[in-house]
Design a protein around this motif. Structure first.
Motif, PDB file in Angstrom:
ATOM      1  N   VAL A 108       0.842  -1.206   0.000  1.00 41.74           N
ATOM      2  CA  VAL A 108       0.000   0.000   0.000  1.00 41.74           C
ATOM      3  C   VAL A 108       0.874   1.251   0.000  1.00 41.74           C
ATOM      4  CG1 VAL A 108      -1.685   1.319   1.358  1.00 41.74           C
ATOM      5  CG2 VAL A 108      -1.995  -1.134   1.024  1.00 41.74           C
TER       6      VAL A 108
ATOM      7  N   SER B 103       0.724   4.060  -2.994  1.00 43.99           N
ATOM      8  CA  SER B 103       0.525   5.484  -2.714  1.00 43.99           C
ATOM      9  C   SER B 103       1.664   6.316  -3.282  1.00 43.99           C
ATOM     10  CB  SER B 103       0.431   5.724  -1.208  1.00 43.99           C
ATOM     11  OG  SER B 103      -0.607   4.978  -0.652  1.00 43.99           O
TER      12      SER B 103
ATOM     13  N   THR C 104       1.322   6.538  -7.008  1.00 43.69           N
ATOM     14  CA  THR C 104       0.232   7.448  -7.373  1.00 43.69           C
ATOM     15  C   THR C 104       0.723   8.891  -7.382  1.00 43.69           C
ATOM     16  OG1 THR C 104      -1.396   5.948  -6.427  1.00 43.69           O
ATOM     17  CG2 THR C 104      -2.076   8.216  -6.724  1.00 43.69           C
ATOM     18  N   GLU C 105       1.499   9.261  -6.375  1.00 42.53           N
ATOM     19  CA  GLU C 105       2.017  10.632  -6.318  1.00 42.53           C
ATOM     20  C   GLU C 105       3.042  10.890  -7.408  1.00 42.53           C
ATOM     21  OE1 GLU C 105       1.177  13.333  -4.523  1.00 42.53           O
ATOM     22  OE2 GLU C 105      -0.465  12.162  -3.716  1.00 42.53           O
TER      23      GLU C 105
ATOM     24  N   ARG D 169      -2.435   5.774 -13.128  1.00 41.64           N
ATOM     25  CA  ARG D 169      -2.466   6.534 -11.871  1.00 41.64           C
ATOM     26  C   ARG D 169      -3.825   6.433 -11.196  1.00 41.64           C
ATOM     27  NH1 ARG D 169      -3.751  11.796 -10.101  1.00 41.64           N
ATOM     28  NH2 ARG D 169      -4.304  12.468 -12.183  1.00 41.64           N
TER      29      ARG D 169
ATOM     30  N   ALA E 274      -4.727   4.797  -7.628  1.00 46.61           N
ATOM     31  CA  ALA E 274      -5.408   5.603  -6.610  1.00 46.61           C
ATOM     32  C   ALA E 274      -6.657   4.889  -6.085  1.00 46.61           C
ATOM     33  CB  ALA E 274      -5.782   6.968  -7.185  1.00 46.61           C
TER      34      ALA E 274
ATOM     35  N   VAL F 245      -5.566   2.164  -3.710  1.00 41.96           N
ATOM     36  CA  VAL F 245      -5.222   2.718  -2.400  1.00 41.96           C
ATOM     37  C   VAL F 245      -6.496   3.052  -1.629  1.00 41.96           C
ATOM     38  CG1 VAL F 245      -4.154   4.685  -1.209  1.00 41.96           C
ATOM     39  CG2 VAL F 245      -2.976   3.595  -3.120  1.00 41.96           C
TER      40      VAL F 245
ATOM     41  N   VAL G  83      -7.636   1.510   2.016  1.00 43.20           N
ATOM     42  CA  VAL G  83      -7.920   2.327   3.190  1.00 43.20           C
ATOM     43  C   VAL G  83      -9.329   2.043   3.708  1.00 43.20           C
ATOM     44  CG1 VAL G  83      -8.243   4.723   3.962  1.00 43.20           C
ATOM     45  CG2 VAL G  83      -6.244   4.105   2.625  1.00 43.20           C
TER      46      VAL G  83
ATOM     47  N   ALA H  88      -0.654   4.282   3.669  1.00 43.41           N
ATOM     48  CA  ALA H  88      -1.109   5.056   2.506  1.00 43.41           C
ATOM     49  C   ALA H  88      -0.721   6.524   2.646  1.00 43.41           C
ATOM     50  CB  ALA H  88      -2.621   4.917   2.343  1.00 43.41           C
ATOM     51  N   VAL H  89      -0.937   7.095   3.815  1.00 42.72           N
ATOM     52  CA  VAL H  89      -0.577   8.500   4.036  1.00 42.72           C
ATOM     53  C   VAL H  89       0.939   8.682   3.916  1.00 42.72           C
ATOM     54  CG1 VAL H  89      -0.538  10.361   5.754  1.00 42.72           C
ATOM     55  CG2 VAL H  89      -2.627   9.031   5.402  1.00 42.72           C
TER      56      VAL H  89
ATOM     57  N   GLY I 195       3.039   6.849   2.169  1.00 38.54           N
ATOM     58  CA  GLY I 195       3.411   6.719   0.762  1.00 38.54           C
ATOM     59  C   GLY I 195       3.120   7.975  -0.032  1.00 38.54           C
ATOM     60  N   HIS I 196       1.947   8.557   0.184  1.00 35.54           N
ATOM     61  CA  HIS I 196       1.616   9.811  -0.496  1.00 35.54           C
ATOM     62  C   HIS I 196       2.590  10.922  -0.083  1.00 35.54           C
ATOM     63  CE1 HIS I 196      -2.000   8.842  -2.708  1.00 35.54           C
ATOM     64  NE2 HIS I 196      -2.525   8.259  -1.653  1.00 35.54           N
TER      65      HIS I 196
END
Length: 150
Positions: free
Chosen positions: A61, A65, A68-69, A98, A102, A105, A109, A120-121, A123-124
């Protein structure tokens, strides 16, 4: 707050064992955040109440994330020899990947597991940091004319 909001809910009402009882270990959907390795993330039976698999899912995860960013920054498609159609198709393909990541993810969550949420947070956050560092390095290179040592 009523007692019903804190109780786990069975996910599928029709799934019963041979003797008519439910296996609540596999059929629980949490309605609030909780700690623990007993989560279902993306696929039925994964991580299967196993600590090493849960740790692997946290890492997975985190990487989803982060990717994705990183994919949220589209490079310029006006390079020499690239047609506008090819550039548009490339950007649309990256966008599709992407968005798929997303949504994965988001579904992870939605397991309401705090470990998955924090992965997840994180990773972002790390992905955003990497993008900003790369942008700052590119701006410094453009301003000074040489590549900074990182």
């Amino acid at each position: 707050m009523s007692q019903e909001q804190d109780m786990p809910m069975p996910m599928s009402p029709g799934s019963m064992s041979n003797n008519g009882t439910r296996n609540m270990k596999d059929m629980v959907m949490h309605m609030s955040f909780y700690w623990g390795k007993d989560a279902t993330i993306l696929f039925h039976g994964w991580p299967n109440h196993c600590l090493p698999m849960y740790i692997l899912s946290l890492f997975f995860v985190f990487l989803l994330s982060l990717a994705t960013e990183v994919l949220s920054v589209s490079p310029a498609t006006t390079k020499l020899g690239t047609s506008p159609v090819a550039g548009g198709v490339t950007q649309a393909g990256v966008y599709a990947v992407r968005i798929a990541l997303a949504y994965m993810v988001m579904l992870s969550v939605m397991s309401f597991n705090l470990g998955i949420f924090m992965a997840a947070v994180a990773g972002h956050t790390v992905g955003f940091f990497l993008i900003k560092c790369r942008e700052a390095a590119a701006q410094e290179e453009a301003a000074t004319g040489f590549t900074p040592k990182v």
